[in-house]
Design an enzyme around this catalytic site. Structure first.
Site, PDB file in Angstrom:
ATOM      1  N   GLU A  44       0.738  -1.404  -0.239  1.00 50.36           N
ATOM      2  CA  GLU A  44       0.393   0.425   0.336  1.00 50.36           C
ATOM      3  C   GLU A  44       0.266   1.430   0.015  1.00 50.36           C
ATOM      4  OE1 GLU A  44      -3.545  -0.263   2.930  1.00 50.36           O
ATOM      5  OE2 GLU A  44      -4.204  -2.333   1.585  1.00 50.36           O
ATOM      6  N   GLU A  55      -1.338 -10.176  -5.616  1.00 50.73           N
ATOM      7  CA  GLU A  55      -1.338 -10.744  -7.016  1.00 50.73           C
ATOM      8  C   GLU A  55      -0.113 -10.489  -8.984  1.00 50.73           C
ATOM      9  OE1 GLU A  55      -3.708 -10.001  -5.973  1.00 50.73           O
ATOM     10  OE2 GLU A  55      -4.942 -11.248  -6.137  1.00 50.73           O
ATOM     11  N   CYS A  93      -8.725  -8.893  -8.778  1.00 51.58           N
ATOM     12  CA  CYS A  93      -9.808  -8.218  -8.290  1.00 51.58           C
ATOM     13  C   CYS A  93      -9.111  -7.942 -10.075  1.00 51.58           C
ATOM     14  CB  CYS A  93      -8.912  -6.527  -7.878  1.00 51.58           C
ATOM     15  SG  CYS A  93      -7.604  -5.568  -9.114  1.00 51.58           S
TER      16      CYS A  93
HETATM   17  N1  THU Z   1      -5.664  -6.494  -2.461  1.00 50.20           N
HETATM   18  C1  THU Z   1      -5.617  -7.169  -3.317  1.00 50.20           C
HETATM   19  O1  THU Z   1      -3.776  -7.893  -3.166  1.00 50.20           O
HETATM   20  N2  THU Z   1      -5.385  -8.483  -3.826  1.00 50.20           N
HETATM   21  C2  THU Z   1      -6.629  -8.104  -4.768  1.00 50.20           C
HETATM   22  O2  THU Z   1      -6.402  -8.824  -5.956  1.00 50.20           O
HETATM   23  C3  THU Z   1      -7.812  -7.170  -3.821  1.00 50.20           C
HETATM   24  C4  THU Z   1      -7.616  -6.077  -2.655  1.00 50.20           C
HETATM   25  C5  THU Z   1      -5.351  -5.398  -1.909  1.00 50.20           C
HETATM   26  C6  THU Z   1      -5.205  -4.301  -2.045  1.00 50.20           C
HETATM   27  C7  THU Z   1      -5.450  -3.806  -0.540  1.00 50.20           C
HETATM   28  O3  THU Z   1      -3.600  -3.834  -0.411  1.00 50.20           O
HETATM   29  C8  THU Z   1      -5.854  -4.265   0.067  1.00 50.20           C
HETATM   30  O4  THU Z   1      -5.727  -5.644  -0.810  1.00 50.20           O
HETATM   31  C9  THU Z   1      -7.667  -3.595   0.185  1.00 50.20           C
HETATM   32  O5  THU Z   1      -8.145  -3.633  -0.881  1.00 50.20           O
END
Ligand code: THU
Length: 139
Positions: A44, A55, A93
């Site tokens: 983040e 991913e 996502c």
């Molecule tokens: N996140 C992922 O790492 N992979 C996904 O497919 C969905 C979301 C992370 C991004 C962010 O740091 C946290 O999950 C909350 O959205």
């Protein structure tokens, strides 16, 4: 390749997740066609928008090592309070599904979402991203 080994690598990679804002930790492990495993975690950012998912972190790390063909990915995600047994399956996502599409045959790429080493669900990328757009379309 043992699926449990890939799931285990995703769970281990989750420990490196940097998610001070959402406190949602994700680990991913990609099995490349050469048999190697490349892992990633979500990273983040204070700007929020510069955050990268686990991913994509794994996919770009593999690409940076010259590995452009994937056969499976395991994903483990959940709040930081959750350790070994995650309360839910973390699905990739939409953006990450599209990035995985670049480096795989969607009918063959296995996407494994895991709550623990013995509790996981398996899909193909095609099931999660039907009628997808890929490299062949722009040739
Ligand atoms: N996140 C992922 O790492 N992979 C996904 O497919 C969905 C979301 C992370 C991004 C962010 O740091 C946290 O999950 C909350 O959205």
């Amino acid at each position: 390749m043992d699926i449990k080994e890939l799931v285990s690598a995703a769970i281990a990679a989750r420990q490196n997740a940097y998610a001070p804002y959402s406190e949602y930790l994700v680990g991913a492990a990609i099995l490349c066609d050469d048999g190697s495993i490349v892992t990633g975690c979500n990273v983040e950012n204070a700007s929020y928008g510069a955050t990268v998912c686990a991913e994509r972190c794994a996919a770009f790390s593999a690409a940076a090592q010259g590995k452009r063909s994937f056969s499976a990915i395991a994903i483990a995600g959940g709040k930081s309070s959750e350790k070994d047994e995650l309360s839910d399956y973390a699905y990739p996502c939409g953006v990450c599904r599209q990035v995985l599409r670049e480096f795989s045959d969607p009918a063959k790429l296995k996407v494994i979402v895991a709550r623990s080493i013995s509790d996981y669900r398996e899909y193909t990328l095609e099931e999660l991203l039907p009628n997808s757009f890929g490299p062949d379309h722009v040739k």
